[in-house]
Design an enzyme around this catalytic site. Structure first.
Site, short mmCIF file in Angstrom:
data_model
loop_
_atom_site.label_atom_id
_atom_site.label_comp_id
_atom_site.label_asym_id
_atom_site.label_seq_id
_atom_site.Cartn_x
_atom_site.Cartn_y
_atom_site.Cartn_z
N HIS A 1 -20.97 37.92 34.68
CA HIS A 1 -22.32 38.30 35.07
C HIS A 1 -23.35 37.56 34.21
O HIS A 1 -23.04 37.17 33.07
CB HIS A 1 -22.55 39.81 34.86
CG HIS A 1 -21.88 40.69 35.87
ND1 HIS A 1 -21.15 41.80 35.50
CD2 HIS A 1 -21.84 40.64 37.22
CE1 HIS A 1 -20.70 42.40 36.60
NE2 HIS A 1 -21.10 41.71 37.65
N ASP B 1 -24.05 48.03 37.70
CA ASP B 1 -23.81 47.09 38.80
C ASP B 1 -24.20 47.61 40.16
O ASP B 1 -24.30 46.82 41.11
CB ASP B 1 -22.32 46.66 38.80
CG ASP B 1 -22.02 45.81 37.58
OD1 ASP B 1 -22.84 44.92 37.28
OD2 ASP B 1 -20.99 46.05 36.92
N CYS C 1 -23.68 47.24 30.94
CA CYS C 1 -23.04 47.72 32.19
C CYS C 1 -22.90 49.23 32.22
O CYS C 1 -22.76 49.82 33.30
CB CYS C 1 -21.62 47.19 32.36
SG CYS C 1 -21.24 45.66 31.64
N1 GLY Z 1 -14.45 45.35 35.09
C1 GLY Z 1 -15.81 45.19 35.37
C2 GLY Z 1 -16.05 44.34 36.54
O1 GLY Z 1 -15.25 43.46 36.78
O2 GLY Z 1 -16.99 44.50 37.27
#
Ligand code: GLY
Length: 254
Positions: free
Chosen positions: A162, A67, A249
């Site tokens: 996402h 991310d 992720c």
């Molecule tokens: N727990 C991962 C997120 O919410 O980005």
């Protein structure tokens, strides 16, 4: 082909990661560490070197390195995470990114963008407009991509966290799609492997140099991916699922 991956060891505070599914319970830390080690092993089996960053207790979700940066074949883009508790995570990745990239760009406030909302398909990047990635973040992202000869397609999200929570490109025009992405016009030209609702979590598989890594416990997705001609590796991500995390992720791949 990917040559490198970057991961970050889960911190003890991973128990307090953001979750939309508290009914699944808190992650078991020891189990999360074992699953993370198995994940690293799977990436190595796919032929990449893996840089392992140390745990960062300041950020419960910091093992989800995908991310905080978007890594392309021509540049890296440091994001600006839309989740307040994750926004500071970017500072911890820049030094490592600098060891691999000379061209580094930044998404700046009021723009927000998280890498989980970005799906690379060759030179085109699909980007989810989500609760974490806003219109200004996408505008900046598109401008940066254009500078490097890439294009960008915005995909509005309705339900999931996402973009890659529900759609993942596994090369050769094949795409795993679940839920709200099954009927999206922008994906109509792909060979869509439609994931049943009961296995929707496993739409988040990763293509790694010809092998597809599939989360443990999703037999129909595993079978569909194998039927599509891929070799597969299975990694258990049960502890990361509890805090909305999946295979993609957990690493940056480039
Ligand atoms: N727990 C991962 C997120 O919410 O980005």
């Amino acid at each position: 082909m990917f040559q490198h991956a970057i991961v970050r060891t889960p911190c003890k505070n991973v128990l307090n990661g953001i979750t939309s599914a508290p009914e699944l319970g808190k992650p078991d830390y020891e189990k999360a560490l074992l699953q993370h080690a198995a994940y690293i092993n799977a990436l190595k089996q796919c032929g990449v070197d893996v840089t392992v960053l140390p745990a960062d207790e300041a950020y419960p979700d910091s093992c989800f390195v995908e991310d905080v940066a978007v890594v392309t074949k021509r540049c890296a883009i440091i994001t600006n995470p839309g989740a307040a508790s994750r926004n500071g995570e970017t500072a911890g990745i820049i030094e490592t990114i600098r060891t691999f990239y000379s061209d580094i760009e930044y998404i700046r406030a009021p723009g927000t963008l998280e890498g989980g909302d970005v799906m690379m398909v060759g030179d085109c990047f699909y980007v989810g407009r989500s609760a974490r990635t806003n219109a200004e973040g996408i505008r900046q992202f598109g401008e940066i991509l254009a500078k490097y000869g890439f294009s960008c397609v915005e995909v509005p999200l309705e339900k999931v966290l996402h973009l890659k929570t529900g759609v993942n490109y596994i090369e050769n025009n094949n795409m795993l799609v679940a839920g709200e992405f099954v009927d999206k016009e922008c994906f109509a030209a792909f060979n869509r492997i439609i994931i049943p609702e009961c296995e929707a979590y496993a739409a988040n598989c990763i293509w790694m140099n010809g092998t597809v890594v599939v989360p443990a416990g999703y037999p129909s997705v595993l079978e569909a991916v194998q039927k599509a001609g891929y070799s597969t590796l299975i990694v258990d991500t049960s502890e990361f699922r509890k805090i909305d995390g999946g295979l993609s992720c957990l690493s940056l791949r480039f």
